[in-house]
Design an enzyme around this catalytic site. Structure first.
Site, PDB file in Angstrom:
ATOM      1  N   HIS A   1      49.385  42.500  35.559  1.00  0.00           N
ATOM      2  CA  HIS A   1      49.094  41.239  36.170  1.00  0.00           C
ATOM      3  C   HIS A   1      47.902  40.299  35.957  1.00  0.00           C
ATOM      4  CE1 HIS A   1      51.941  41.975  39.890  1.00  0.00           C
ATOM      5  NE2 HIS A   1      51.838  42.950  39.079  1.00  0.00           N
TER       6      HIS A   1
ATOM      7  N   ASP B   1      41.115  35.532  35.269  1.00  0.00           N
ATOM      8  CA  ASP B   1      41.942  35.985  36.235  1.00  0.00           C
ATOM      9  C   ASP B   1      43.681  35.864  35.643  1.00  0.00           C
ATOM     10  OD1 ASP B   1      43.131  36.744  38.994  1.00  0.00           O
ATOM     11  OD2 ASP B   1      41.348  34.678  39.719  1.00  0.00           O
TER      12      ASP B   1
HETATM   13  C1  GDG Z   1      45.423  40.722  40.736  1.00  0.00           C
HETATM   14  C2  GDG Z   1      45.151  39.534  39.494  1.00  0.00           C
HETATM   15  C3  GDG Z   1      47.507  38.090  39.879  1.00  0.00           C
HETATM   16  C4  GDG Z   1      42.464  37.338  49.663  1.00  0.00           C
HETATM   17  N1  GDG Z   1      41.966  37.109  50.823  1.00  0.00           N
HETATM   18  C5  GDG Z   1      43.111  37.271  52.239  1.00  0.00           C
HETATM   19  C6  GDG Z   1      43.752  37.456  51.804  1.00  0.00           C
HETATM   20  N2  GDG Z   1      43.661  37.047  50.411  1.00  0.00           N
HETATM   21  C7  GDG Z   1      45.402  37.341  49.279  1.00  0.00           C
HETATM   22  C8  GDG Z   1      45.235  35.437  49.126  1.00  0.00           C
HETATM   23  C9  GDG Z   1      46.403  36.239  47.377  1.00  0.00           C
HETATM   24  C10 GDG Z   1      46.278  37.223  47.062  1.00  0.00           C
HETATM   25  O1  GDG Z   1      44.642  38.177  48.249  1.00  0.00           O
HETATM   26  C11 GDG Z   1      44.440  37.645  45.665  1.00  0.00           C
HETATM   27  O2  GDG Z   1      45.890  37.516  45.382  1.00  0.00           O
HETATM   28  P1  GDG Z   1      45.245  36.814  43.074  1.00  0.00           P
HETATM   29  O3  GDG Z   1      46.634  36.050  42.615  1.00  0.00           O
HETATM   30  O4  GDG Z   1      43.939  35.948  43.792  1.00  0.00           O
HETATM   31  O5  GDG Z   1      44.146  37.691  42.819  1.00  0.00           O
HETATM   32  P2  GDG Z   1      44.071  39.597  42.763  1.00  0.00           P
HETATM   33  O6  GDG Z   1      44.062  40.352  43.829  1.00  0.00           O
HETATM   34  O7  GDG Z   1      42.975  39.402  42.236  1.00  0.00           O
HETATM   35  O8  GDG Z   1      45.907  39.700  42.253  1.00  0.00           O
HETATM   36  C12 GDG Z   1      46.030  37.540  39.621  1.00  0.00           C
HETATM   37  C13 GDG Z   1      47.159  38.930  41.180  1.00  0.00           C
HETATM   38  O9  GDG Z   1      47.168  40.134  41.334  1.00  0.00           O
HETATM   39  C14 GDG Z   1      49.096  38.449  40.780  1.00  0.00           C
HETATM   40  O10 GDG Z   1      50.054  39.244  39.704  1.00  0.00           O
HETATM   41  O11 GDG Z   1      47.355  36.383  40.157  1.00  0.00           O
HETATM   42  O12 GDG Z   1      45.033  37.545  38.841  1.00  0.00           O
HETATM   43  O13 GDG Z   1      43.986  39.895  39.631  1.00  0.00           O
HETATM   44  O14 GDG Z   1      47.036  35.651  47.926  1.00  0.00           O
HETATM   45  O15 GDG Z   1      46.029  35.230  49.709  1.00  0.00           O
HETATM   46  N3  GDG Z   1      45.073  37.573  52.381  1.00  0.00           N
HETATM   47  C15 GDG Z   1      44.726  37.269  53.125  1.00  0.00           C
HETATM   48  N4  GDG Z   1      43.731  37.390  54.560  1.00  0.00           N
HETATM   49  C16 GDG Z   1      42.575  37.290  53.550  1.00  0.00           C
HETATM   50  O16 GDG Z   1      41.120  37.500  54.397  1.00  0.00           O
HETATM   51  N5  GDG Z   1      46.049  38.205  54.460  1.00  0.00           N
END
Ligand code: GDG
Length: 455
Positions: A155, A363
């Site tokens: 990921h 990322d």
């Molecule tokens: C890893 C990789 C890759 C955030 N704050 C809240 C909340 N979130 C949710 C977001 C989003 C998720 O968390 C974060 O996903 P990301 O993709 O931005 O980042 P990582 O956690 O680092 O994920 C990344 C991912 O895996 C998938 O393969 O895209 O590059 O690092 O969905 O919305 N959700 C809620 N409340 C919050 O305050 N409910």
């Protein structure tokens, strides 16, 4: 049809205690698991002696979790996963800790997973392992005599060869990946960086069909970008909770444009650089003060790791300085919030925001960028400002792409986004929205499992 076995550090399938879907990945994988009568294995998040997995079937999906001894959690999870591999794979050599004990704990826990999961695997099962916590698990399962089809998806980014070679025993880690039949990366760039390691460090060869041969073993390596559950997210954006939040945001921003950021509090997300870019905007455009504000939602994560405590303290200080320097009696430039919100509330916030500001330094993908696009009003969408160093930039190339290290670049993009005509906003948003709907999380899962199934 073969059963599907998913293995990841934590299990986010719904359970009786937590019945709601836990994000896009959970939605996509639980749908697949339900169809294929599968099992999702992982760590329970609890410390204790590891005994047989605890099985629970809820709403047609079975999850199975094990507890891990405290020392294992420190060395495997806090240690090798979050203090060694995470910073290294996000190009942060200065934050990377190289401790032999961490590596020992990591390999021990992967063996433990193999030992406890192995007996539950049937000969026809397809096995799909997720992320950097579990790289050696395929190898462990092969050592136990498993001949099943084995897949692995990373990921996060794959680091440049010169960075990776700073890791003691890097070759051992990469060799373990050759136990899988299929390995997937988020983007072509990470796939090519992996190719570079294989060619220069292992003397491997890359074939025209994308397969890779090293020392007589051939595997398939693909770029397969993860998406969001677009349909669910779009529906969520018009849920009563989202509509109420949207109204609340509009009422609290009368006469002002909202810029929004949503990220786990992690140094890879470029929050400090984002705040600096926003500060540059306020410094250099005094006329714009009091007509914009930045809402940054950043729920803390991995709080037991020192580098996360450090970034949190830095952001506390920086947000205080920005507000101290620029706020007025009736205006606060930065609302900085350290807790999470339900997904539908987030959807309402995204929709109310004129700008989605997503500036990670590095990322794997970044799902927030996709969620922001999905939540927009199709008649009057906002503007996505996106780091060119996020995997998502390869698909969302109609965003305003910025160098997240440059405060001037961020400031200029904010100015441009706020001045952008509705026509241009629509022209940029439409292709991004189409991409998010077409290449959604189910598309991603199907791409990967089709390869894994040997199609
Ligand atoms: C890893 C990789 C890759 C955030 N704050 C809240 C909340 N979130 C949710 C977001 C989003 C998720 O968390 C974060 O996903 P990301 O993709 O931005 O980042 P990582 O956690 O680092 O994920 C990344 C991912 O895996 C998938 O393969 O895209 O590059 O690092 O969905 O919305 N959700 C809620 N409340 C919050 O305050 N409910």
């Amino acid at each position: 049809m073969s059963r599907l076995i998913v293995i990841s550090n934590r299990v986010s399938a719904p359970t009786a205690d937590q019945p709601g879907a836990q994000g896009g990945l959970a939605v996509a994988l639980t749908a697949a698991l339900r169809e294929a009568d599968g099992i999702w294995f992982g760590w329970s998040g609890e410390t204790g002696e590891t005994v047989a997995p605890k099985f629970e079937t809820y709403d047609g999906v079975t999850s199975a979790t094990i507890d891990l001894p405290e020392q294992d959690v420190e060395e495997y999870y806090d240690g090798y996963a979050n203090r060694t591999l995470w910073p290294l794979f996000h190009y942060r050599l200065g934050l990377t800790e190289f401790e032999r004990d961490f590596q020992g704990g990591y390999e021990r826990v992967n063996r433990l997973f193999g030992e406890f999961i192995g007996p539950h695997i049937l000969p026809d099962d397809l096995i799909w392992v997720h992320d950097y916590h579990m790289i050696p698990l395929g190898w462990v399962l092969r050592q136990r005599g498993l001949t099943n089809r084995l897949g692995f998806f990373l990921h996060i980014p794959w680091p440049p060869t010169r960075l990776l070679t700073a890791l003691p025993d890097h070759r051992r880690l990469v060799e373990a990946l050759f136990a899988y039949d299929v390995i997937g990366f988020q983007t072509q760039e990470w796939l090519e960086t992996f190719h570079d390691y294989v060619v220069t460090q292992m003397g491997g060869s890359i074939h025209d069909d994308g397969s890779i041969t090293v020392g007589g073993r051939t595997i398939c390596a693909i770029a397969c970008p993860i998406g969001i559950d677009a349909r669910e997210f779009i529906a969520g954006a018009s849920s009563p909770q989202a509509v109420a939040t949207h109204r609340r945001m509009i009422e609290s921003s009368i006469g002002r444009s909202l810029i929004v950021g949503v990220d786990r509090l992690d140094y890879s997300k470029g929050l400090e650089e984002r705040f600096n870019g926003y500060q540059r905007y306020l410094e250099t455009r005094p006329e714009a003060r009091a007509v914009v504000y930045l809402l940054q939602i950043a729920p803390p994560s991995r709080a037991s790791v020192q580098s996360y405590q450090d970034i949190r303290a830095q952001l506390d200080a920086l947000s205080g300085r920005i507000n101290g320097a620029f706020a007025d009696i009736d205006w606060v430039p930065l609302r900085y919030v350290n807790h999470g919100y339900p997904r539908d509330v987030l959807a309402g916030v995204y929709r109310a925001a004129r700008i989605g500001l997503v500036t990670p330094l590095r990322d794997g993908m970044n799902l927030v960028a996709k969620e922001y696009v999905a939540a927009q009003d199709p008649e009057n969408p906002g503007v996505l400002i996106l780091s060119r160093f996020a995997g998502a930039a390869t698909q969302l190339d109609q965003a305003l792409l910025v160098n997240p290290y440059s405060p001037d670049d961020i400031a200029d993009a904010i100015e441009r986004a706020l001045a952008m005509s509705r026509e241009e906003r629509l022209a940029r948003w439409k292709p991004m929205f189409a991409n998010i709907c077409n290449e959604d999380v189910n598309w991603w899962r199907e791409q990967f499992t089709a390869r894994l199934g040997g199609a």
